[in-house]
Write an enzyme that holds these catalytic residues in place. Structure first.
Site: not given
Ligand code: FRU
Length: 484
Positions: A38-39
């Site tokens: 993710n991020d």
């Protein structure tokens, strides 16, 4: 320091990473070496190369105890994997190393600042390294509950983004919320990057944009200051903000002496479906470049759980402020990858057409639309791409309403999640300019020279690569397409 968990992750990604063929990944968008991403984290320029870390669970294509994956690049488009940089395992981060950022220290080492999660508590921690291996700081956490002002959540306190002021002072912004869950951004300062003090609340949601604010970034751009945050639990507002997890850009002025940020304007960062938690960097030649997670919590079960990887980063985008708005352009290095140009000028048509040389899943295509008949405005223009007999993704424009819609309903997804999004775009007399970048599993559409961007992922089989144009009414169009 507990290094065993990191060693296991490094061994695992070494063996399993090999099993994923190059063609089964995006080409120039970073995807996880194995498992889940993710991020973007720690986006930085260090020792002559760009470093991009990411929220990473190597063992399965779904979220799990967070590690930091790591890759480097010299042009932000060709990435080389490095071994995982951080793994959970200390008392203060036993449940995960959450998002954070990186900066070069004056002594030549690289400082990582991240959120340690343990027993639901979130604190800010450090690790220091040489661009390959990192050692967690023995005095972690460096910002804990004691440094939180009254009424601030101890369990939603994450994602420090670090930068240096012109006077050399280190600062970081951290996402947090009040006891009733309303997001705000806390500002901390430090003389050396290791000892931190609370300064003030830099910005408060006041229940305007969703609830908790995640992943702040704060920087100066064209004389203004920009605060990027990713709010959770948004409510929609006409075509500007949509339900769920969104991205928000606040533009204003900031006084470096008083640390007061005065908001002047707000807008969405990406008007498509799959974009979240962006982070920026200042390149050595002075460009502010942003990369986001090209997925979203509301859509991340799009792929089948048998796949070996899940999650991609967006294209790096050059930012600027024009007319009080945030503009985004694909990073200019992409132009070096363009090959085999095909152009069609003044194509006047109605109904469905195909054009010679216009197809593909790894392309950079510029389109200019205008009415084909000045007496009568067309009703609708549609572009089908990633298309075969069974599948397609589409982009359609209705000039009378100035609405652009992306739709990946027919891209092979078996999940009842959001597959369409509409955005109001600026168009006069049915004219519209778009640039669409496809990289096997994604489409990023830059509208009106970067005034708005719409991003969506699609995991359609790669054989679906046709492109069809459709007009209800008469459309005149220019196309310039490159393979990438
Ligand atoms: C945003 C986020 C961050 C957190 C990380 C955990 O997508 O929820 O706030 O640090 O992901 O993986």
């Amino acid at each position: 320091m507990n290094v065993q968990i990191l060693c296991e992750a490094r061994n695992y990604e070494d063996t399993v990473g090999e099993k994923i063929k190059k063609e089964e990944r995006p080409d120039f968008h970073l995807s996880p070496r194995t498992g889940w991403m993710n991020d973007p984290n720690g986006f930085s320029f260090f020792d002559g190369r760009y470093h991009l870390f990411y929220q990473y669970y190597p063992y399965e294509p779904k979220w799990g105890p967070m590690h930091w994956g790591h890759a480097v690049s010299s042009d932000l488009l060709h990435w080389e994997y490095l071994p995982a940089a951080l793994a959970p395992g200390e008392v203060y981060d036993e449940d995960g190393c959450f998002s954070g950022s990186a900066i070069a220290l004056p002594d030549g080492r690289q400082l990582l600042m991240y959120t340690g999660v343990a027993k639901e508590m979130q604190t800010q921690c450090l690790a220091v390294g040489n661009g390959l291996d990192y050692v967690k700081y023995e005095k972690n956490p460096v910002i804990d509950q004691k440094k939180l002002p009254e009424g601030c959540s101890k369990t939603d306190f994450r994602d420090p983004k670090i930068w240096r002021k012109s006077n050399g002072e280190y600062c970081c912004v951290v996402g947090n919320c009040t006891s009733d869950g309303d997001g705000h951004i806390l500002l901390y300062a430090s003389k050396d990057g290791f000892q931190w003090e609370f300064k003030r609340v830099l910005a408060s949601n006041q229940n305007r944009f969703g609830k908790m604010w995640e992943c702040p970034d704060f920087f100066c751009l064209n004389g203004k200051w920009v605060l990027l945050v990713s709010p959770q639990d948004m409510l929609p507002k006409d075509f500007e903000y949509h339900n769920g997890n969104g991205t928000l850009c606040l533009i204003g002025d900031y006084d470096e002496n008083t640390d007061v940020f005065t908001e002047q304007a707000d807008q969405t960062v990406d008007y498509g479906i799959d974009f979240y938690a962006p982070q920026t960097i200042l390149t050595p030649d002075g460009r502010r470049v942003m990369i986001g997670w090209m997925q979203n919590w509301d859509t991340c079960n799009l792929r089948s759980p048998e796949e070996l990887w899940m999650g991609q980063m967006s294209l790096p985008r050059e930012l600027s402020i024009r007319n009080g708005r945030l503009y985004q352009q694909p990073i200019r290095e992409l132009e070096k990858m363009r090959k085999n140009p095909v152009t069609h000028k003044n194509v006047v048509f109605s109904g469905c057409i195909h054009l010679d040389g216009i197809s593909g899943r790894k392309i950079d295509m510029e389109l200019t639309l205008r009415p084909g008949n000045v007496q009568e405005m067309y009703h609708k223009f549609t572009l089908w791409f990633a298309q075969n007999e069974q599948y397609h993704t589409s982009l359609s424009f209705r000039p009378k309403e100035s609405i652009l819609k992306i739709d990946r309903k027919f891209s092979g997804s078996r999940r009842a999640i959001i597959h369409q999004r509409r955005s109001r775009v600026r168009s006069t007399n049915g004219e519209l300019k778009m640039r669409m970048i496809l990289d096997r599993f994604s489409a990023e559409i830059f509208v009106n020279d970067g005034e708005q961007v719409m991003t969506a992922t699609m995991y359609t089989e790669q054989e679906a690569e046709e492109i069809t144009f459709f007009a209800d009414g008469m459309v005149s169009m220019d196309i310039l397409k490159y393979e990438l």
